[in-house]
Design a protein around this motif. Structure first.
Motif: not given
Length: 436
Positions: A311-317, A383-388
Motif C-alpha cells: 500500500f502507498d496510502r493510509v487513512v486513519i479515521s 484504518v484504510e489501506y490504499q494503493r494507486g
C-alpha cells in the motif's frame, strides 16, 4: 543459423516438451507397499470430516472459490455419564471451578500458581496430563477466561481420554481459537454431573496453506498396508470394535465413511476400517495429527494478505474525523508515514502507532457470521489501506460489552478477539486524527 540447425533445435524442443508432458502426467512415486484405500481425483473431493467422541473437524471447499478451504470446528452433545468415575470427574470439575472463581475474586493472587495448585489438588500430582492442561490455562496468566474451561476439562478427566486432551491442549495453546473443543469437554463433564451444558454452534474459519495441502493428500487416499478383513476379536484388540473416531470423505457429493483407532500403545500409525467392505488398513502417521490439532495448525490467522509494501496510502479515521498519510516501506521494516499535505516530512508518532497496530496478532478467531458478545460494537478507529488510489484493505477496532477488544479486516471471516491494553492505541488514534 542454417535451416538444418533450426530444424535440429525444433526437434529437440519438441522432444523436451513431450518428455515434460509425460513426467507431469506420471503418478507420484509411492512408498514401498503403499496401497490405495479410496481412488479419487483431487477435484472430486468436496469435504473431509474427522470425528471424535466430543468434537469434530471438517475441511471443505468454498463453493465460490474451490481453491479456498474452510475449517469447521464443532462440539458434540455430551453423552449422559454413569459410574463412580463420572461422579469423581464432576466433583473435580466443580472443585476446580470453585477454586478458579475464588482466584478471580482475589484480584491480587497469582493465577499461574493457583492453576498449578488446582491441578495438583485434583489429581494428587499423579497425572502429568492434568498438570499439562492446567499449565496451559496458567500460561495466559488468567487473562483469558476462554482458555480456562478447556484446561479445566482436561483436569476433570485425569487424562483418561488422550484424544480429548490432545484437542483441548491444542485449543489452550492456540490462545482460545477453538473454544468449541473446550465447550465440548466442559459439556461432557457437566453431563456427568447431571446438568448437560448447551453445545455452541460450529465455528467456520478460513484454512491456511497447510489445510490446502492436507486436503489434497486425501484424494486419492492411501495407506501403508492393507490388513484385509479382520475377525471381531482382532477388531476388539486394535480398538476398532467400539471406537468413536471416524473419517468421512465426500467425493462428488457421495460420502465414503471409515472408522479409526490408534494402537493401544498410543504410538505408531492408526488403523482405518473401510465401512463399505470391512477392510482394515494401516494408515500413514502423518495425516491425522493436523486434523486432531486443526485449531492451531489449519486455521489462517492473518489479518491481511498484503505486506507493508502493498500500500502507498493510509487513512486513519475516528468517528467523523480522518487523516491521510503517504506510506512507504519494505518488509520486514516499519512503514514510514508522512502527512499528505507534507509528504517530505515523516511523522514518527504516526509511524510508531501504525507499527504497534501492524504487529498485533489475534488471541481468538471468531467464525464466519459469529459476533462479539452483547450489542454490535462501534469501532473506536478504522484504518484504510490504499494503493494507486484504490482500496486494498481495511481494519476496524472496537471494544465489546465484555471489555475485550475486537478487530475485523477485509480478510478475516468475522471479528477476531485481540489482546488487552489497546485503550492507549485508541487514544493515540484520536490524537492522530485531531484537527491541526
Amino acid at each position: 543459423m542454417k535451416a538444418r540447425d533450426v530444424a535440429v533445435q525444433g526437434v529437440l524442443a519438441a522432444v523436451a516438451l513431450v518428455a515434460a508432458f509425460f513426467v507431469w502426467q506420471r503418478e507420484p512415486a509411492r512408498a514401498p507397499g503403499e496401497v490405495t484405500v479410496e481412488d479419487a481425483q483431487a477435484g472430486a473431493l468436496d469435504r473431509i470430516r474427522y470425528d471424535e467422541e466430543t468434537r469434530f473437524v471438517e475441511l471443505f471447499r468454498d463453493p465460490q472459490d474451490r481453491d479456498t478451504i474452510w475449517v469447521r470446528l464443532g462440539s458434540k452433545p455430551a453423552k449422559p455419564g454413569t459410574g463412580a468415575q463420572n461422579a469423581t470427574d464432576a466433583g473435580a470439575l466443580a472443585q476446580a471451578t470453585s477454586d478458579a472463581g475464588s482466584a478471580a475474586l482475589d484480584a491480587g493472587a497469582n493465577p499461574r500458581t493457583n492453576a498449578v495448585s488446582l491441578a495438583a489438588a485434583s489429581d494428587g500430582g499423579a497425572s502429568p496430563r492434568t498438570n499439562a492442561g492446567s499449565l496451559a490455562a496458567a500460561s495466559d496468566g488468567g487473562a483469558s477466561p476462554r482458555t480456562r474451561p478447556g484446561a479445566l476439562a482436561v483436569a476433570s478427566d485425569g487424562g483418561a481420554n488422550p484424544h480429548t486432551n490432545a484437542g483441548t491442549l491444542a485449543a489452550a495453546s492456540d490462545g482460545g481459537s477453538h473454544s468449541h473443543a473446550d465447550a465440548g469437554a466442559v459439556s461432557a463433564a457437566s453431563a456427568a454431573a447431571g446438568t448437560p451444558a448447551p453445545v455452541p454452534p460450529p465455528r467456520e474459519l478460513r484454512g491456511n496453506d497447510v489445510a490446502l495441502k492436507l486436503f489434497a493428500r486425501f484424494a486419492p487416499l492411501r495407506a501403508q498396508r492393507d490388513l484385509g478383513v479382520l475377525d471381531d476379536k482382532k477388531l476388539e484388540e486394535i480398538g476398532l470394535a467400539k471406537t468413536e473416531r471416524g473419517l468421512t470423505l465426500t467425493l462428488d457429493g457421495t460420502p465414503r465413511t471409515f472408522r479409526l483407532a490408534s494402537p493401544a500403545s498410543g504410538w505408531g500409525a492408526p488403523y482405518l476400517q473401510r465401512t463399505s467392505d470391512g477392510h482394515v488398513f494401516l494408515l500413514g502417521p502423518a495425516l491425522l495429527p493436523d486434523l486432531e490439532a486443526a485449531a492451531s495448525r489449519l486455521v489462517d490467522r492473518r489479518l491481511h494478505t498484503f505486506d507493508v509494501d502493498g500500500f502507498d496510502r493510509v487513512v486513519i479515521s475516528t468517528g467523523t474525523a480522518s487523516r491521510a498519510f503517504v506510506a512507504s516501506g519494505k518488509p520486514p521494516g516499519a512503514v514510514q508515514l508522512s502527512p499528505v499535505d507534507a509528504p517530505g516530512t515523516p511523522d514518527d508518532f504516526a509511524r510508531n502507532w501504525h507499527d504497534r497496530l501492524w504487529r498485533l496478532t489475534p488471541v481468538e478467531l471468531l467464525g464466519r457470521g459469529e459476533a462479539p458478545p452483547g450489542p454490535a460494537p462501534t469501532p473506536a478507529f478504522r484504518v484504510e489501506y490504499q494503493r494507486g488510489g484504490k482500496s486494498v484493505g481495511e481494519l476496524s477496532m472496537a471494544k465489546a460489552s465484555d471489555n475485550s477488544w475486537y478487530a475485523r479486516t477485509e480478510f478475516t471471516p468475522g471479528w477476531v478477539r485481540m489482546g488487552g491494553g489497546l485503550e492507549l492505541l485508541a487514544e493515540d488514534a484520536a490524537k492522530l486524527t485531531a484537527p491541526r
